[in-house]
Design a protein around this motif. Structure first.
Motif, PDB file in Angstrom:
ATOM      1  N   LEU A  86       0.861  -1.182   0.000  1.00  0.00           N
ATOM      2  CA  LEU A  86       0.000   0.000   0.000  1.00  0.00           C
ATOM      3  C   LEU A  86       0.896   1.231   0.000  1.00  0.00           C
ATOM      4  CD1 LEU A  86      -2.562  -1.232   2.632  1.00  0.00           C
ATOM      5  CD2 LEU A  86      -3.235  -0.249   0.454  1.00  0.00           C
ATOM      6  N   ARG A  87       0.644   2.149  -0.913  1.00  0.00           N
ATOM      7  CA  ARG A  87       1.583   3.256  -1.085  1.00  0.00           C
ATOM      8  C   ARG A  87       1.692   4.101   0.188  1.00  0.00           C
ATOM      9  NH1 ARG A  87      -2.413   5.690  -5.117  1.00  0.00           N
ATOM     10  NH2 ARG A  87      -3.789   6.967  -3.824  1.00  0.00           N
ATOM     11  N   ALA A  88       2.937   4.445   0.529  1.00  0.00           N
ATOM     12  CA  ALA A  88       3.219   5.379   1.608  1.00  0.00           C
ATOM     13  C   ALA A  88       3.583   6.755   1.073  1.00  0.00           C
ATOM     14  CB  ALA A  88       4.357   4.849   2.479  1.00  0.00           C
ATOM     15  N   ASP A  89       3.814   6.832  -0.243  1.00  0.00           N
ATOM     16  CA  ASP A  89       4.146   8.084  -0.912  1.00  0.00           C
ATOM     17  C   ASP A  89       3.811   7.877  -2.389  1.00  0.00           C
ATOM     18  OD1 ASP A  89       5.239  10.688  -1.325  1.00  0.00           O
ATOM     19  OD2 ASP A  89       7.121   9.789  -1.994  1.00  0.00           O
ATOM     20  N   THR A  90       3.279   8.889  -3.036  1.00  0.00           N
ATOM     21  CA  THR A  90       2.827   8.732  -4.416  1.00  0.00           C
ATOM     22  C   THR A  90       3.939   8.976  -5.430  1.00  0.00           C
ATOM     23  OG1 THR A  90       0.708   9.589  -3.630  1.00  0.00           O
ATOM     24  CG2 THR A  90       0.929   9.313  -5.985  1.00  0.00           C
ATOM     25  N   THR A  91       4.980   9.696  -5.059  1.00  0.00           N
ATOM     26  CA  THR A  91       6.046  10.029  -6.006  1.00  0.00           C
ATOM     27  C   THR A  91       6.635   8.805  -6.707  1.00  0.00           C
ATOM     28  OG1 THR A  91       6.623  12.105  -4.904  1.00  0.00           O
ATOM     29  CG2 THR A  91       8.337  11.068  -6.221  1.00  0.00           C
ATOM     30  N   PRO A  92       6.968   7.714  -5.988  1.00  0.00           N
ATOM     31  CA  PRO A  92       7.519   6.549  -6.706  1.00  0.00           C
ATOM     32  C   PRO A  92       6.553   5.970  -7.738  1.00  0.00           C
ATOM     33  CG  PRO A  92       7.988   6.388  -4.350  1.00  0.00           C
ATOM     34  CD  PRO A  92       7.012   7.513  -4.522  1.00  0.00           C
ATOM     35  N   GLN A  93       5.254   6.036  -7.471  1.00  0.00           N
ATOM     36  CA  GLN A  93       4.292   5.530  -8.451  1.00  0.00           C
ATOM     37  C   GLN A  93       4.265   6.400  -9.707  1.00  0.00           C
ATOM     38  OE1 GLN A  93       0.755   5.277  -5.730  1.00  0.00           O
ATOM     39  NE2 GLN A  93       0.691   3.189  -6.543  1.00  0.00           N
ATOM     40  N   VAL A  94       4.330   7.705  -9.531  1.00  0.00           N
ATOM     41  CA  VAL A  94       4.356   8.598 -10.688  1.00  0.00           C
ATOM     42  C   VAL A  94       5.633   8.366 -11.490  1.00  0.00           C
ATOM     43  CG1 VAL A  94       4.290  10.994 -11.453  1.00  0.00           C
ATOM     44  CG2 VAL A  94       2.931  10.288  -9.478  1.00  0.00           C
ATOM     45  N   ALA A  95       6.747   8.115 -10.803  1.00  0.00           N
ATOM     46  CA  ALA A  95       7.993   7.802 -11.505  1.00  0.00           C
ATOM     47  C   ALA A  95       7.846   6.530 -12.335  1.00  0.00           C
ATOM     48  CB  ALA A  95       9.131   7.653 -10.494  1.00  0.00           C
ATOM     49  N   ARG A  96       7.144   5.528 -11.777  1.00  0.00           N
ATOM     50  CA  ARG A  96       6.921   4.289 -12.536  1.00  0.00           C
ATOM     51  C   ARG A  96       6.080   4.558 -13.786  1.00  0.00           C
ATOM     52  NH1 ARG A  96       2.598   1.612 -12.964  1.00  0.00           N
ATOM     53  NH2 ARG A  96       1.636   2.457 -11.080  1.00  0.00           N
ATOM     54  N   ILE A  97       5.006   5.337 -13.625  1.00  0.00           N
ATOM     55  CA  ILE A  97       4.147   5.662 -14.762  1.00  0.00           C
ATOM     56  C   ILE A  97       4.947   6.387 -15.840  1.00  0.00           C
ATOM     57  CG2 ILE A  97       2.210   7.108 -15.478  1.00  0.00           C
ATOM     58  CD1 ILE A  97       0.899   6.469 -12.780  1.00  0.00           C
ATOM     59  N   ALA A  98       5.785   7.326 -15.421  1.00  0.00           N
ATOM     60  CA  ALA A  98       6.577   8.090 -16.385  1.00  0.00           C
ATOM     61  C   ALA A  98       7.548   7.198 -17.146  1.00  0.00           C
ATOM     62  CB  ALA A  98       7.332   9.206 -15.670  1.00  0.00           C
ATOM     63  N   ALA A  99       8.124   6.215 -16.452  1.00  0.00           N
ATOM     64  CA  ALA A  99       9.128   5.356 -17.086  1.00  0.00           C
ATOM     65  C   ALA A  99       8.512   4.260 -17.938  1.00  0.00           C
ATOM     66  CB  ALA A  99      10.023   4.734 -16.014  1.00  0.00           C
ATOM     67  N   THR A 100       7.260   3.897 -17.691  1.00  0.00           N
ATOM     68  CA  THR A 100       6.654   2.770 -18.396  1.00  0.00           C
ATOM     69  C   THR A 100       5.526   3.234 -19.316  1.00  0.00           C
ATOM     70  OG1 THR A 100       5.223   2.345 -16.461  1.00  0.00           O
ATOM     71  CG2 THR A 100       7.306   1.124 -16.612  1.00  0.00           C
ATOM     72  N   ARG A 101       4.380   3.546 -18.750  1.00  0.00           N
ATOM     73  CA  ARG A 101       3.210   3.887 -19.561  1.00  0.00           C
ATOM     74  C   ARG A 101       3.422   5.151 -20.387  1.00  0.00           C
ATOM     75  NH1 ARG A 101      -1.338   1.465 -17.443  1.00  0.00           N
ATOM     76  NH2 ARG A 101      -2.299   2.062 -19.435  1.00  0.00           N
ATOM     77  N   LEU A 102       4.215   6.085 -19.851  1.00  0.00           N
ATOM     78  CA  LEU A 102       4.486   7.335 -20.559  1.00  0.00           C
ATOM     79  C   LEU A 102       5.948   7.423 -20.999  1.00  0.00           C
ATOM     80  CD1 LEU A 102       2.459   9.810 -18.273  1.00  0.00           C
ATOM     81  CD2 LEU A 102       1.730   8.709 -20.408  1.00  0.00           C
ATOM     82  N   GLY A 103       6.589   6.269 -21.111  1.00  0.00           N
ATOM     83  CA  GLY A 103       8.016   6.246 -21.425  1.00  0.00           C
ATOM     84  C   GLY A 103       8.371   6.842 -22.771  1.00  0.00           C
ATOM     85  N   LEU A 104       7.443   6.818 -23.717  1.00  0.00           N
ATOM     86  CA  LEU A 104       7.729   7.344 -25.059  1.00  0.00           C
ATOM     87  C   LEU A 104       7.228   8.771 -25.251  1.00  0.00           C
ATOM     88  CD1 LEU A 104       6.916   4.188 -27.224  1.00  0.00           C
ATOM     89  CD2 LEU A 104       9.127   4.942 -26.313  1.00  0.00           C
ATOM     90  N   GLN A 105       6.640   9.366 -24.206  1.00  0.00           N
ATOM     91  CA  GLN A 105       6.162  10.738 -24.324  1.00  0.00           C
ATOM     92  C   GLN A 105       7.339  11.717 -24.297  1.00  0.00           C
ATOM     93  OE1 GLN A 105       2.873  11.941 -24.643  1.00  0.00           O
ATOM     94  NE2 GLN A 105       2.494   9.780 -25.105  1.00  0.00           N
ATOM     95  N   PRO A 106       7.240  12.824 -25.030  1.00  0.00           N
ATOM     96  CA  PRO A 106       8.322  13.822 -25.006  1.00  0.00           C
ATOM     97  C   PRO A 106       8.561  14.361 -23.592  1.00  0.00           C
ATOM     98  CG  PRO A 106       6.779  14.264 -26.799  1.00  0.00           C
ATOM     99  CD  PRO A 106       6.151  13.209 -25.949  1.00  0.00           C
ATOM    100  N   ARG A 107       9.807  14.669 -23.309  1.00  0.00           N
ATOM    101  CA  ARG A 107      10.195  15.255 -22.034  1.00  0.00           C
ATOM    102  C   ARG A 107      10.393  16.756 -22.192  1.00  0.00           C
ATOM    103  NH1 ARG A 107       8.464  10.296 -20.920  1.00  0.00           N
ATOM    104  NH2 ARG A 107       9.513   9.344 -19.135  1.00  0.00           N
TER     105      ARG A 107
END
Length: 386
Positions: A86-107
């Motif tokens: 169960l998440r204790a902080d949301t930042t690591p989850q957003v990092a996962r989303i950025a690296a995987t589901r949004l990995g090909l989106q422009p930075r």
């Protein structure tokens, strides 16, 4: 119940320590506040993501998530037979989303979130274990302007929520480790120095840094320099620093210059050797304080996202913001008799009233906590005597 049954049933209203129900009107206040913060984030180009409340342990605790492993509740998934957290902080989850589901989106990516976090234990000052959390993450840029942006967007969101007089405290959690590493301080002495710095024990820091060699001589100076940013920056400029520490100091100066270019009136303090907070911060770290004794309203800073991608972000804590923000006027409630035409109710709601319809003859304006009653098609205030 049989005679030998244990008489230890839990009262139905009892909740575990650190958990609580949020009742009217506080629950609505929190919901309105969260949407106010999210609207402010969206106005600066941050797009909303919604991670799940729990996910597999190995992904939840990867990268920066390892820093909150001790605060993470774990359970077995009965479907996959794998451990989840169960998440204790949301930042690591957003990092996962950025690296995987949004990995090909422009930075750079600009993402924001809102949700609940759950922690194994609270603190003496903040015993709550379930907390609302909102925040922003800017992923894919290592520019000082990126750090400045997240600090200023968070301050702007707080102003939108009714807390304009905030102050920004900047810390450099990698400065002391960089100095101790360059000085090749033995582990035992390094631990003693870290404890002394954490306690702000100036006498011990001075004595121990003398044992650590000339490269650690800057520590007492930097400890004493904590305060308004100009003085702390001057102290950083005036001491001899090894290359890694000098790069940290130069980056801090660039971030502060970027913030002042956009918000010259923001009060900024700098503590060069403070290292509190989550251990995943690798550059400047931020804390936003409200006026008076309202305490910490937000915290964040520079970190490395998954795939070693530079990132920076800020988490805001709505429960703390609610204590700092002025309480809004309660929504007026109009008592309406049964059978009132829906068109009349819609008109009242369009004016900002909550319409509370009578369902039986026993219903009364007082019993339903109404501030007005419907009389001849108009909302009329109910006198205190009535």
């Amino acid at each position: 119940m049989t005679d030998d049954a244990p008489n230890s049933s839990t009262p139905p209203g009892l909740l575990p320590a650190g958990l609580m129900d949020l009742l009217p009107p506080e629950a609505e206040r929190e919901a309105v506040l969260v949407e106010t913060l999210m609207a402010a984030f969206a106005g600066h180009g941050y797009e909303r993501v919604k991670p799940p409340l729990l996910e597999f342990e190995d992904s939840l605790l990867a990268g920066s998530g390892a820093a909150v492993a001790e605060q993470t509740f774990r359970l077995m998934d009965p479907v996959s037979q794998r451990m989840m957290g169960l998440r204790a902080d949301t930042t690591p989850q957003v990092a996962r989303i950025a690296a995987t589901r949004l990995g090909l989106q422009p930075r750079p990516l600009r993402l924001c979130y809102a949700g609940q976090v759950l922690r194994v234990r609270g603190t003496q000052l903040a015993p709550e274990r379930q907390l609302p959390q909102t925040g922003i993450e800017l992923i894919g840029s290592d520019a000082p302007a990126a750090d400045a942006e997240v600090a200023l967007v968070a301050a702007a969101a707080l102003a939108a929520a009714g807390v304009p007089s905030v102050s920004l405290d900047i810390t450099l959690p990698t400065m002391a480790p960089a100095l101790l590493e360059a000085a090749e301080v033995p582990p035992a002495l390094r631990q003693r120095l870290a404890r002394a710095l954490d306690r702000k024990d100036a006498a011990s820091v001075a004595a121990l840094s003398g044992e650590a060699g000339p490269l650690a001589a800057a520590l007492p100076v930097l400890l004493a320099a904590a305060g308004p940013a100009d003085g702390a920056l001057a102290a950083l400029a005036g001491v001899e620093l090894p290359p890694a520490a000098r790069a940290i100091a130069d980056n801090a100066a660039a971030v502060i210059a970027a913030i002042r270019a956009r918000a010259p009136g923001l009060r900024i303090t700098l503590d060069p050797v403070e290292f509190r907070g989550f251990r995943y911060h690798v550059g400047v770290a931020f804390t936003l304080y409200g006026p008076g004794t309202t305490g910490e309203l937000a915290r964040g800073g520079r970190y490395m996202s998954l795939n070693e991608e530079p990132a920076t972000g800020m988490s805001l804590y709505p429960d703390a913001v609610l204590r700092a923000a002025p309480a809004p006027a309660p929504r007026p409630r109009v008592f309406v008799p049964a059978g009132t035409p829906e068109a009349a109710l819609q008109a009242l709601r369009a004016q900002g009233f909550a319409t509370v319809a009578a369902l039986s003859a026993a219903d009364s304006p007082k019993g339903l906590r109404c501030s007005h009653r419907l009389v001849d098609g108009r909302a009329v205030p109910i006198s205190k005597e009535g």
